[in-house]
Design a protein around this motif. Structure first.
Motif, PDB file in Angstrom:
ATOM      1  N   SER A 196      16.603  -9.793  -0.377  1.00 57.06           N
ATOM      2  CA  SER A 196      16.103 -10.097   0.960  1.00 57.06           C
ATOM      3  C   SER A 196      14.651 -10.567   0.959  1.00 57.06           C
ATOM      4  N   GLY A 197      13.993 -10.516  -0.198  1.00 58.65           N
ATOM      5  CA  GLY A 197      12.584 -10.861  -0.272  1.00 58.65           C
ATOM      6  C   GLY A 197      11.679  -9.663  -0.066  1.00 58.65           C
ATOM      7  N   LYS A 198      12.230  -8.530   0.328  1.00 57.48           N
ATOM      8  CA  LYS A 198      11.438  -7.310   0.496  1.00 57.48           C
ATOM      9  C   LYS A 198      11.433  -6.585  -0.839  1.00 57.48           C
ATOM     10  N   VAL A 199      10.298  -6.609  -1.521  1.00 56.00           N
ATOM     11  CA  VAL A 199      10.245  -6.043  -2.862  1.00 56.00           C
ATOM     12  C   VAL A 199       9.306  -4.854  -2.990  1.00 56.00           C
ATOM     13  N   LEU A 200       8.414  -4.673  -2.049  1.00 55.28           N
ATOM     14  CA  LEU A 200       7.440  -3.593  -2.146  1.00 55.28           C
ATOM     15  C   LEU A 200       7.558  -2.693  -0.927  1.00 55.28           C
ATOM     16  N   PHE A 201       7.723  -1.387  -1.178  1.00 58.69           N
ATOM     17  CA  PHE A 201       7.914  -0.418  -0.116  1.00 58.69           C
ATOM     18  C   PHE A 201       6.908   0.713  -0.277  1.00 58.69           C
ATOM     19  N   VAL A 202       6.581   1.387   0.818  1.00 54.11           N
ATOM     20  CA  VAL A 202       5.700   2.547   0.767  1.00 54.11           C
ATOM     21  C   VAL A 202       6.336   3.674   1.574  1.00 54.11           C
ATOM     22  N   ASN A 203       6.175   4.906   1.083  1.00 52.75           N
ATOM     23  CA  ASN A 203       6.718   6.063   1.780  1.00 52.75           C
ATOM     24  C   ASN A 203       5.765   6.459   2.908  1.00 52.75           C
ATOM     25  N   THR A 204       6.233   6.340   4.126  1.00 52.72           N
ATOM     26  CA  THR A 204       5.439   6.758   5.286  1.00 52.72           C
ATOM     27  C   THR A 204       5.871   8.138   5.763  1.00 52.72           C
ATOM     28  N   GLY A 205       6.867   8.710   5.083  1.00 46.04           N
ATOM     29  CA  GLY A 205       7.336  10.056   5.420  1.00 46.04           C
ATOM     30  C   GLY A 205       6.540  11.103   4.656  1.00 46.04           C
ATOM     31  N   THR A 206       7.210  12.144   4.245  1.00 44.32           N
ATOM     32  CA  THR A 206       6.576  13.245   3.522  1.00 44.32           C
ATOM     33  C   THR A 206       7.249  13.438   2.177  1.00 44.32           C
ATOM     34  N   LYS A 207       6.715  14.347   1.363  1.00 40.49           N
ATOM     35  CA  LYS A 207       7.336  14.646   0.069  1.00 40.49           C
ATOM     36  C   LYS A 207       8.712  15.276   0.277  1.00 40.49           C
ATOM     37  N   GLU A 208       8.882  16.012   1.347  1.00 40.13           N
ATOM     38  CA  GLU A 208      10.158  16.674   1.625  1.00 40.13           C
ATOM     39  C   GLU A 208      11.183  15.733   2.271  1.00 40.13           C
TER      40      GLU A 208
ATOM     41  N   VAL B 293       9.290   2.065   3.903  1.00 42.76           N
ATOM     42  CA  VAL B 293       9.243   0.863   4.736  1.00 42.76           C
ATOM     43  C   VAL B 293       8.656  -0.280   3.921  1.00 42.76           C
ATOM     44  N   PRO B 294       9.124  -1.514   4.150  1.00 37.49           N
ATOM     45  CA  PRO B 294       8.595  -2.653   3.389  1.00 37.49           C
ATOM     46  C   PRO B 294       7.145  -2.939   3.796  1.00 37.49           C
ATOM     47  N   VAL B 295       6.348  -3.303   2.811  1.00 38.49           N
ATOM     48  CA  VAL B 295       4.962  -3.662   3.085  1.00 38.49           C
ATOM     49  C   VAL B 295       4.684  -5.111   2.729  1.00 38.49           C
ATOM     50  N   GLN B 296       5.683  -5.788   2.195  1.00 44.89           N
ATOM     51  CA  GLN B 296       5.482  -7.163   1.777  1.00 44.89           C
ATOM     52  C   GLN B 296       6.822  -7.885   1.786  1.00 44.89           C
ATOM     53  N   THR B 297       6.816  -9.117   2.258  1.00 47.11           N
ATOM     54  CA  THR B 297       7.985  -9.962   2.152  1.00 47.11           C
ATOM     55  C   THR B 297       7.565 -11.204   1.380  1.00 47.11           C
ATOM     56  N   THR B 298       8.363 -11.560   0.406  1.00 47.96           N
ATOM     57  CA  THR B 298       8.011 -12.706  -0.428  1.00 47.96           C
ATOM     58  C   THR B 298       9.272 -13.445  -0.850  1.00 47.96           C
ATOM     59  N   THR B 299       9.115 -14.664  -1.238  1.00 49.71           N
ATOM     60  CA  THR B 299      10.230 -15.434  -1.781  1.00 49.71           C
ATOM     61  C   THR B 299      10.073 -15.458  -3.284  1.00 49.71           C
ATOM     62  N   LEU B 300      11.091 -14.962  -3.973  1.00 54.44           N
ATOM     63  CA  LEU B 300      11.025 -14.935  -5.447  1.00 54.44           C
ATOM     64  C   LEU B 300      11.805 -16.079  -6.026  1.00 54.44           C
TER      65      LEU B 300
ATOM     66  N   GLY C 256      10.876  14.461  -2.948  1.00 52.17           N
ATOM     67  CA  GLY C 256      10.099  14.353  -4.176  1.00 52.17           C
ATOM     68  C   GLY C 256       9.141  13.185  -4.250  1.00 52.17           C
ATOM     69  N   PHE C 257       9.180  12.264  -3.280  1.00 52.91           N
ATOM     70  CA  PHE C 257       8.278  11.118  -3.265  1.00 52.91           C
ATOM     71  C   PHE C 257       7.096  11.438  -2.357  1.00 52.91           C
ATOM     72  N   GLU C 258       5.901  11.433  -2.918  1.00 52.07           N
ATOM     73  CA  GLU C 258       4.710  11.780  -2.154  1.00 52.07           C
ATOM     74  C   GLU C 258       4.455  10.745  -1.056  1.00 52.07           C
ATOM     75  N   LYS C 259       3.860  11.195   0.054  1.00 50.58           N
ATOM     76  CA  LYS C 259       3.471  10.269   1.118  1.00 50.58           C
ATOM     77  C   LYS C 259       2.549   9.220   0.505  1.00 50.58           C
ATOM     78  N   GLY C 260       2.829   7.945   0.753  1.00 50.90           N
ATOM     79  CA  GLY C 260       2.064   6.850   0.171  1.00 50.90           C
ATOM     80  C   GLY C 260       2.629   6.334  -1.141  1.00 50.90           C
TER      81      GLY C 260
END
Length: 74
Positions: free
Chosen positions: A50-62, A67-74, A36-40
């Motif tokens: 872990s500091g990984k707060v932002l992720f992007v779907n590199t798979g498909t909707k099915e 995968v994490p796209v940013q690592t930060t210290t909060l 149900g999550f669209e690619k992107g």
């Protein structure tokens, strides 16, 4: 109602019929293979320690693969 929600979030209403979820947030990143999550789709991990707060779907909707796209210290 959708127009009101978009206004509150300060986003434009998606105008692409048939798409899955484009943005999401939660305390658990969706598991590989989630449906149900669209690619992107962008996912904000609100309970990250872990500091990984932002992720992007590199798979498909099915079959999502976030995968994490940013690592930060909060």
């Amino acid at each position: 109602m959708i127009e009101r929600i978009c206004s509150l979030l300060r986003i434009r209403r998606p105008n692409v019929p048939g798409l899955g979820i484009l943005m999401s947030a939660g305390d658990t990143v969706p598991a590989d293979g989630a449906h149900g999550f669209e690619k992107g789709c962008i996912f904000q991990h609100t309970a990250s320690t872990s500091g990984k707060v932002l992720f992007v779907n590199t798979g498909t909707k099915e079959s999502a693969s976030f995968v994490p796209v940013q690592t930060t210290t909060l």
